[in-house]
Scaffold this motif. Sequence first.
Motif, PDB file in Angstrom:
ATOM      1  N   GLU A 193      84.723  58.556  13.511  1.00  0.00           N
ATOM      2  CA  GLU A 193      84.528  59.753  12.686  1.00  0.00           C
ATOM      3  C   GLU A 193      85.191  59.656  11.323  1.00  0.00           C
ATOM      4  OE1 GLU A 193      85.645  59.601  15.848  1.00  0.00           O
ATOM      5  OE2 GLU A 193      87.243  61.094  16.206  1.00  0.00           O
ATOM      6  N   ASP A 194      85.949  58.585  11.074  1.00  0.00           N
ATOM      7  CA  ASP A 194      86.503  58.342   9.738  1.00  0.00           C
ATOM      8  C   ASP A 194      85.493  57.650   8.826  1.00  0.00           C
ATOM      9  OD1 ASP A 194      89.572  57.497  11.368  1.00  0.00           O
ATOM     10  OD2 ASP A 194      89.122  59.368  10.301  1.00  0.00           O
ATOM     11  N   THR A 195      84.355  57.257   9.377  1.00  0.00           N
ATOM     12  CA  THR A 195      83.326  56.603   8.577  1.00  0.00           C
ATOM     13  C   THR A 195      82.845  57.531   7.470  1.00  0.00           C
ATOM     14  OG1 THR A 195      82.576  55.186  10.381  1.00  0.00           O
ATOM     15  CG2 THR A 195      80.994  55.637   8.625  1.00  0.00           C
ATOM     16  N   ALA A 196      82.909  57.055   6.238  1.00  0.00           N
ATOM     17  CA  ALA A 196      82.548  57.880   5.080  1.00  0.00           C
ATOM     18  C   ALA A 196      82.658  57.040   3.817  1.00  0.00           C
ATOM     19  CB  ALA A 196      83.475  59.093   4.973  1.00  0.00           C
ATOM     20  N   VAL A 197      82.171  57.601   2.724  1.00  0.00           N
ATOM     21  CA  VAL A 197      82.491  57.059   1.408  1.00  0.00           C
ATOM     22  C   VAL A 197      83.768  57.757   0.947  1.00  0.00           C
ATOM     23  CG1 VAL A 197      81.757  56.776  -0.980  1.00  0.00           C
ATOM     24  CG2 VAL A 197      80.072  56.634   0.871  1.00  0.00           C
ATOM     25  N   TYR A 198      84.753  56.972   0.586  1.00  0.00           N
ATOM     26  CA  TYR A 198      86.046  57.502   0.168  1.00  0.00           C
ATOM     27  C   TYR A 198      86.128  57.446  -1.363  1.00  0.00           C
ATOM     28  CZ  TYR A 198      87.772  57.689   4.935  1.00  0.00           C
ATOM     29  OH  TYR A 198      87.968  58.013   6.256  1.00  0.00           O
ATOM     30  N   TYR A 199      86.533  58.579  -1.935  1.00  0.00           N
ATOM     31  CA  TYR A 199      86.630  58.714  -3.385  1.00  0.00           C
ATOM     32  C   TYR A 199      88.079  58.993  -3.785  1.00  0.00           C
ATOM     33  CZ  TYR A 199      81.566  59.475  -3.151  1.00  0.00           C
ATOM     34  OH  TYR A 199      80.225  59.351  -2.915  1.00  0.00           O
ATOM     35  N   CYS A 200      88.508  58.336  -4.838  1.00  0.00           N
ATOM     36  CA  CYS A 200      89.785  58.636  -5.452  1.00  0.00           C
ATOM     37  C   CYS A 200      89.551  59.654  -6.567  1.00  0.00           C
ATOM     38  CB  CYS A 200      90.384  57.349  -6.011  1.00  0.00           C
ATOM     39  SG  CYS A 200      91.963  57.539  -6.820  1.00  0.00           S
ATOM     40  N   ALA A 201      90.451  60.601  -6.698  1.00  0.00           N
ATOM     41  CA  ALA A 201      90.319  61.632  -7.729  1.00  0.00           C
ATOM     42  C   ALA A 201      91.693  61.915  -8.315  1.00  0.00           C
ATOM     43  CB  ALA A 201      89.726  62.910  -7.132  1.00  0.00           C
ATOM     44  N   ALA A 202      91.689  62.451  -9.536  1.00  0.00           N
ATOM     45  CA  ALA A 202      92.957  62.758 -10.191  1.00  0.00           C
ATOM     46  C   ALA A 202      92.837  64.047 -10.994  1.00  0.00           C
ATOM     47  CB  ALA A 202      93.389  61.610 -11.106  1.00  0.00           C
ATOM     48  N   ARG A 203      93.960  64.702 -11.164  1.00  0.00           N
ATOM     49  CA  ARG A 203      94.033  65.890 -11.981  1.00  0.00           C
ATOM     50  C   ARG A 203      95.412  65.954 -12.617  1.00  0.00           C
ATOM     51  NH1 ARG A 203      96.535  70.316 -10.821  1.00  0.00           N
ATOM     52  NH2 ARG A 203      94.913  71.603 -11.810  1.00  0.00           N
TER      53      ARG A 203
END
Length: 123
Positions: free
Chosen positions: A88-98
């Motif tokens: 269930e951890d299968t996914a596209v992982y995105y890094c983001a910043a603010r």
Amino acid sequence: QVQLIESGGGLVQAGGSLRLSCAASGRTGSAYVIAWFRRAPGKERELVAAISSTSATTYQDSVKGRFTMSRDNAKNTAYLQMDNLKPEDTAVYYCAARPGTIRYSEENEYNSWGQGTQVTVSS
């Protein structure tokens, strides 16, 4: 604004580990939060973890105890160590910043995004 490049995704068996990296460039002189989001097939993008410049962290409940987020400010790089991975951890992982210090969970609070890296966990 900060530019982000992710690396480290791949295919792993359930119970295995992966480490994602997020390298930041651009306006990195001021305090900023880095977060990892993920989007699984058919689901909305969700926060996985976030870290401030002082290394204060926030985690989604489903990854607590399995994932560890860290950052090296000298290298302008953040990491997501993922252990005991589940299908269930299968996914596209995105890094983001603010900019700033608040570790928001809403994706619209983040103004910089990487291109995403695929993580696939087989059962």
